[in-house]
Design a protein around this motif. Sequence first.
Motif, PDB file in Angstrom:
ATOM      1  N   TYR A  36       0.857  -1.172   0.000  1.00 17.96           N
ATOM      2  CA  TYR A  36       0.000   0.000   0.000  1.00 17.96           C
ATOM      3  C   TYR A  36       0.897   1.226   0.000  1.00 17.96           C
ATOM      4  O   TYR A  36       2.097   1.146   0.301  1.00 17.96           O
ATOM      5  CB  TYR A  36      -0.884   0.022   1.253  1.00 17.96           C
ATOM      6  N   GLN A  38       0.831   5.705   0.804  1.00 17.95           N
ATOM      7  CA  GLN A  38       0.115   6.893   1.251  1.00 17.95           C
ATOM      8  C   GLN A  38       0.936   8.118   0.911  1.00 17.95           C
ATOM      9  O   GLN A  38       2.048   8.296   1.417  1.00 17.95           O
ATOM     10  CB  GLN A  38      -0.152   6.833   2.752  1.00 17.95           C
ATOM     11  N   LYS A  42      -3.170  12.400   1.328  1.00 16.19           N
ATOM     12  CA  LYS A  42      -4.077  11.445   0.687  1.00 16.19           C
ATOM     13  C   LYS A  42      -4.270  10.221   1.574  1.00 16.19           C
ATOM     14  O   LYS A  42      -3.489   9.958   2.485  1.00 16.19           O
ATOM     15  CB  LYS A  42      -3.537  11.032  -0.681  1.00 16.19           C
ATOM     16  N   GLN A  43      -5.298   9.469   1.256  1.00 13.78           N
ATOM     17  CA  GLN A  43      -5.551   8.244   1.999  1.00 13.78           C
ATOM     18  C   GLN A  43      -4.631   7.126   1.521  1.00 13.78           C
ATOM     19  O   GLN A  43      -4.140   7.136   0.390  1.00 13.78           O
ATOM     20  CB  GLN A  43      -7.015   7.830   1.818  1.00 13.78           C
ATOM     21  N   ARG A  44      -4.439   6.173   2.381  1.00 13.39           N
ATOM     22  CA  ARG A  44      -3.652   5.001   2.003  1.00 13.39           C
ATOM     23  C   ARG A  44      -4.410   4.219   0.931  1.00 13.39           C
ATOM     24  O   ARG A  44      -5.631   4.030   1.028  1.00 13.39           O
ATOM     25  CB  ARG A  44      -3.400   4.109   3.221  1.00 13.39           C
ATOM     26  N   GLU A  45      -3.682   3.765  -0.076  1.00 14.75           N
ATOM     27  CA  GLU A  45      -4.308   3.030  -1.170  1.00 14.75           C
ATOM     28  C   GLU A  45      -3.537   1.754  -1.466  1.00 14.75           C
ATOM     29  O   GLU A  45      -2.331   1.667  -1.244  1.00 14.75           O
ATOM     30  CB  GLU A  45      -4.356   3.896  -2.436  1.00 14.75           C
TER      31      GLU A  45
END
Length: 118
Positions: A36, A38, A42-45
């Motif tokens: 993942y 981040q 921003k959000q973790r993706e």
Amino acid sequence: VQLQASGGGLVQPGGSLRLSCAASGIIFSIRAMGWYRQAPGKQRELVASLPSGGSTNYADSVKGRFTIFRVSAQNKVYLQMNGLKPEDTAVYYCNFNGWNGETYVDYWGRGTLVTVSS
């Protein structure tokens, strides 16, 4: 159990890096491994995942450039990143989903910073 990610750093656009993640301690059964990221603000993706016995999955933004793979018989996962772009700049985290003797849990590494800049 702790996960240790490494391999991050500063790279120019178009360059490559290989991230690695190893687990210390015993995980009885790993159901999936993944990476993942981040980016600031921003959000973790999810970047890439590797289910045990299944097919790899990639975020659309990294398809064709990143490859996730695991060394057999080792609790170690890699992320080969080619053709890096400035928008790939982020802290990258590895994740194992494994059996702790009672249930499946997520284990997380501390993260490794990847900076893509000229």
